[in-house]
Design a protein around this motif. Structure first.
Motif, PDB file in Angstrom:
ATOM      1  N   SER A   1      27.811  46.127  54.189  1.00  0.00           N
ATOM      2  CA  SER A   1      26.905  45.167  53.549  1.00  0.00           C
ATOM      3  C   SER A   1      27.627  43.906  53.076  1.00  0.00           C
ATOM      4  CB  SER A   1      26.191  45.822  52.360  1.00  0.00           C
ATOM      5  OG  SER A   1      25.407  46.907  52.790  1.00  0.00           O
ATOM      6  N   GLY A   2      28.836  44.054  52.572  1.00  0.00           N
ATOM      7  CA  GLY A   2      29.599  42.912  52.119  1.00  0.00           C
ATOM      8  C   GLY A   2      29.154  42.399  50.760  1.00  0.00           C
ATOM      9  N   VAL A   3      29.723  41.253  50.365  1.00  0.00           N
ATOM     10  CA  VAL A   3      29.417  40.611  49.098  1.00  0.00           C
ATOM     11  C   VAL A   3      29.090  39.137  49.344  1.00  0.00           C
ATOM     12  CG1 VAL A   3      30.844  42.153  47.683  1.00  0.00           C
ATOM     13  CG2 VAL A   3      31.850  40.081  48.666  1.00  0.00           C
ATOM     14  N   ALA A   4      28.327  38.532  48.423  1.00  0.00           N
ATOM     15  CA  ALA A   4      28.012  37.103  48.468  1.00  0.00           C
ATOM     16  C   ALA A   4      28.789  36.392  47.371  1.00  0.00           C
ATOM     17  CB  ALA A   4      26.513  36.892  48.292  1.00  0.00           C
ATOM     18  N   ILE A   5      29.387  35.256  47.693  1.00  0.00           N
ATOM     19  CA  ILE A   5      30.253  34.552  46.737  1.00  0.00           C
ATOM     20  C   ILE A   5      29.879  33.070  46.703  1.00  0.00           C
ATOM     21  CG2 ILE A   5      32.634  33.983  46.099  1.00  0.00           C
ATOM     22  CD1 ILE A   5      33.432  36.399  47.971  1.00  0.00           C
ATOM     23  N   GLY A   6      29.560  32.589  45.508  1.00  0.00           N
ATOM     24  CA  GLY A   6      29.266  31.172  45.329  1.00  0.00           C
ATOM     25  C   GLY A   6      30.185  30.569  44.283  1.00  0.00           C
ATOM     26  N   TYR A   7      30.184  29.242  44.202  1.00  0.00           N
ATOM     27  CA  TYR A   7      31.042  28.561  43.235  1.00  0.00           C
ATOM     28  C   TYR A   7      30.448  27.198  42.911  1.00  0.00           C
ATOM     29  CZ  TYR A   7      32.755  26.291  47.508  1.00  0.00           C
ATOM     30  OH  TYR A   7      32.834  25.624  48.702  1.00  0.00           O
TER      31      TYR A   7
ATOM     32  N   ALA B   1      32.856  39.279  53.369  1.00  0.00           N
ATOM     33  CA  ALA B   1      32.448  38.327  52.345  1.00  0.00           C
ATOM     34  C   ALA B   1      31.640  37.192  52.964  1.00  0.00           C
ATOM     35  CB  ALA B   1      33.665  37.755  51.629  1.00  0.00           C
ATOM     36  N   TYR B   2      30.489  36.901  52.336  1.00  0.00           N
ATOM     37  CA  TYR B   2      29.723  35.694  52.629  1.00  0.00           C
ATOM     38  C   TYR B   2      30.103  34.660  51.576  1.00  0.00           C
ATOM     39  CZ  TYR B   2      26.565  38.561  55.532  1.00  0.00           C
ATOM     40  OH  TYR B   2      26.033  39.388  56.476  1.00  0.00           O
ATOM     41  N   LEU B   3      30.614  33.519  52.002  1.00  0.00           N
ATOM     42  CA  LEU B   3      31.110  32.509  51.074  1.00  0.00           C
ATOM     43  C   LEU B   3      30.280  31.232  51.208  1.00  0.00           C
ATOM     44  CD1 LEU B   3      33.350  31.653  49.040  1.00  0.00           C
ATOM     45  CD2 LEU B   3      34.698  30.914  51.019  1.00  0.00           C
ATOM     46  N   ALA B   4      29.885  30.668  50.076  1.00  0.00           N
ATOM     47  CA  ALA B   4      29.160  29.391  50.098  1.00  0.00           C
ATOM     48  C   ALA B   4      30.003  28.330  50.811  1.00  0.00           C
ATOM     49  CB  ALA B   4      28.840  28.953  48.678  1.00  0.00           C
ATOM     50  N   THR B   5      29.357  27.491  51.586  1.00  0.00           N
ATOM     51  CA  THR B   5      30.071  26.463  52.341  1.00  0.00           C
ATOM     52  C   THR B   5      30.303  25.204  51.515  1.00  0.00           C
ATOM     53  OG1 THR B   5      27.967  25.664  53.215  1.00  0.00           O
ATOM     54  CG2 THR B   5      29.173  27.272  54.547  1.00  0.00           C
ATOM     55  N   ALA B   6      29.652  25.111  50.362  1.00  0.00           N
ATOM     56  CA  ALA B   6      29.786  23.935  49.499  1.00  0.00           C
ATOM     57  C   ALA B   6      29.419  24.357  48.082  1.00  0.00           C
ATOM     58  CB  ALA B   6      28.879  22.811  49.984  1.00  0.00           C
TER      59      ALA B   6
END
Length: 590
Positions: free
Chosen positions: A97-103, A127-132
């Motif tokens: 499933s992974g994880v979602a990461i934003g910043y 990991a799914y990482l926000a692109t911006a």
């Protein structure tokens, strides 16, 4: 030079810090301390007074080198612990499933988010990482939309510029609650030094498909979902609006969401529109803080805008101000905005159905939403302070009763409509409040007029706080003594008003004046509530993060037919003053 054991924690940390910037910072302090600089030694003592405590809100602290600060080393160790905990609980499900990461735009947010993704990937969790730069509501939405096992948002929300933080979401899209906080904290404690934690190279992880971008359809899905929350499509949407993101990451998406809802005259405060981790025009980017909205109010005056909206830097909170008839502005409280939105969502023709609807507020928010809900036959509950409790309680009640969660709020400017985001969401709240203002404007009315009508229908509620700060161990003893005094001998009368029931959340009991008892659904917490005859109440709660005790006062005042609301407000505030003075005396804080 002789060995100094008091510097050993800093020396050990320095040996394992993977970030050249914080290594250099720590080396300078160590050199100064060894040379006899007392200020540097005191600074080191503070930076190594113990690890940042991981709790239900994750981590938050001053940026800088050391175990008691937020930095890349702390982010890596935190992620290693979180990854170990998720693998222990979910096993292969975490690996698939992974994880979602934003910043957000704060200093080191992107770097810590990228480190977080690399550590997860090395642990076997995609990991799914926000692109911006990313608002917190988007990360919370991503957890549900992408079906990840957890989420991380690197942000310090509305804290001053020197802070950053690490917020954790569970797979249900809500912030974590016990026992996960203590389980994760224990796993972090067992994590190795930061430089010994594997960190997958970004390019290799992306080539393998383990590092994935937030899909380009994510924001579109979010915007469509919050647009579907709107109960009405009418009203005067030429309503001029001034907006400020307070140097945060809200400008683009708030503008887009309002534009798609038909609002054509939205102007941002130009000095605060672009993301800026230094927060050039505000020392404390919290819309509740004095002076934070000065630039926005000045622009609203020039534009003669009927409505001002402001979000905090990560866009999970919303503040509002309304233009009065004389051209001045009244900033609404979180309780007033929560009342307006809750009432609107419960009474709009398209949503005022007979199904089992649910609204939730925190126990320190105004009781007014509860009065509205009961009058409309809607299920209402209160939770502990913090939106994590609202979201998780809503999930429990939806599962156990089949109720439909409509709205939740906390007085600290946090609002959640429906189930799109299982956390407070300043973007959807902005659209809904603007929509309500537009509907009222078409009738020649304002949000202040709506508050007047609500007060005349359900009773006027006025809220206030009295806070007392007592630093040091002696101060904590005073706070403990005050709570103990109130707990051992609950008052029967406060300012000549009989106490209908007293609630001890720590013991999980509500005791009515006739002696009958009722168990609470609230988790245990050091909170005392005194429900008064007539619908007023007083709450005592020590702060969980400061040496402070807080008293929350809520007064309900009937409004006679035809009576000017100002007269009822004056009566309510006089009663509020009497209640506050009497309760402070009972607590020994007079």
């Amino acid at each position: 030079m002789s060995h100094d054991p008091t510097l050993e924690p800093a020396e050990r940390w320095l040996a394992h810090d993977p970030d050249p910037a914080t290594r250099a910072e720590l080396q300078r302090l160590l050199d100064a301390a060894r040379a006899g600089d007392a200020e540097a030694r005191a600074d080191l003592h503070e930076r190594f007074s113990g690890p940042l405590e991981f709790g239900t809100a994750g981590l938050r602290g001053l940026l800088g080198a050391g175990e008691s600060r937020m930095n890349r080393a702390v982010a890596r160790r935190t992620t290693a612990g979180l990854a170990a905990y998720l693998l222990d609980i979910f096993g292969n499900e975490a690996r698939t499933s992974g994880v979602a990461i934003g910043y957000d735009a704060r200093r080191l947010s992107r770097e810590m988010a990228e480190d977080t993704a690399r550590v997860f990937i090395s642990a076997g969790i995609p990991a799914y990482l926000a692109t911006a730069l990313c608002p917190t509501p988007i990360t919370a939405f991503a957890v549900q939309h992408l079906g990840t096992i957890a989420g991380v948002m690197v942000t310090a929300s509305h804290n001053p510029p020197a802070y950053n933080g690490y917020k954790v979401y569970w797979g249900n899209g809500a912030q974590i609650i016990p026992p996960h906080d203590t389980g994760i904290a224990a796993a972090i404690h067992a994590a190795p030094p930061a430089d010994e934690i594997p960190c997958a190279p970004v390019d290799e992880a992306r080539a393998r498909g383990d590092l994935r971008d937030f899909p380009p359809t994510l924001e579109r899905a979010y915007l469509d979902a919050i647009r579907a929350l709107s109960p009405r499509k009418d009203g005067d949407r030429t309503l001029p609006i001034v907006y400020t993101p307070l140097h945060g990451v809200g400008d683009r998406l708030v503008h887009q969401a309002l534009a798609e809802a038909g609002f054509t005259r939205v102007v941002s405060v130009p000095e605060q529109a672009a993301p800026d981790g230094a927060f050039a025009t505000v020392s404390f980017p919290n819309p509740e803080e004095k002076g934070a909205l000065d630039l926005a109010l000045a622009l609203a005056q020039r534009e003669e805008a009927p409505l001002l909206l402001a979000s905090d830097p990560d866009v999970d909170r919303l503040a509002a101000a309304v233009r009065r008839a004389d051209g001045t502005y009244q900033q609404l409280t979180g309780n007033q905005v929560g009342t307006l939105l809750g009432h609107y969502l419960l009474t709009a023709p398209s949503t005022a159905s007979g199904e089992d609807r649910l609204v939730i507020a925190t126990c320190v928010s105004s009781p007014q939403l509860g009065a509205i809900a009961r009058a409309l036959g809607v299920r209402y509950e209160e939770t502990l302070t913090g939106f994590k409790w609202i979201a998780n309680r809503a999930l429990d009640l939806e599962r156990d009763t089949g109720a439909r969660f409509v709205f939740g709020y906390e007085e600290a400017l946090g609002y959640c409509a429906g189930t799109v985001v299982r956390d407070k969401d300043g973007i959807s709240a902005a659209v809904l409040l603007a929509e309500l203002a537009a509907v009222l404007r078409a009738e020649g009315l304002t949000l202040l007029d709506a508050l007047d009508r609500i007060a005349r229908t359900y009773g006027l509620f006025v809220s206030a706080q009295r806070n007392f700060t007592f630093p040091g161990t002696e101060g904590m003893a005073l706070i403990d003594a005050a709570m103990d005094r109130l707990r051992r001998k609950p008052p029967r009368v406060i300012a000549d008003v009989p106490v209908a029931a007293h609630v001890d959340v720590l013991e999980g009991l509500r005791v009515r004046s006739d002696g009958t008892q009722e168990s609470l659904t609230l988790p245990s917490s050091n909170v005392l509530i005194y429900e008064l005859e007539g619908g007023s109440r007083v709450i005592a709660r020590p702060s969980g993060t400061e040496p402070k005790i807080k008293f929350y006062l809520d007064v309900r005042e009937p409004v006679a037919e035809g009576e000017p609301l100002a007269e009822a407000e004056a009566r309510a505030r006089a009663r509020m003053e009497a209640l506050g003075t009497a309760f402070c005396g009972l607590a020994g804080m007079g």
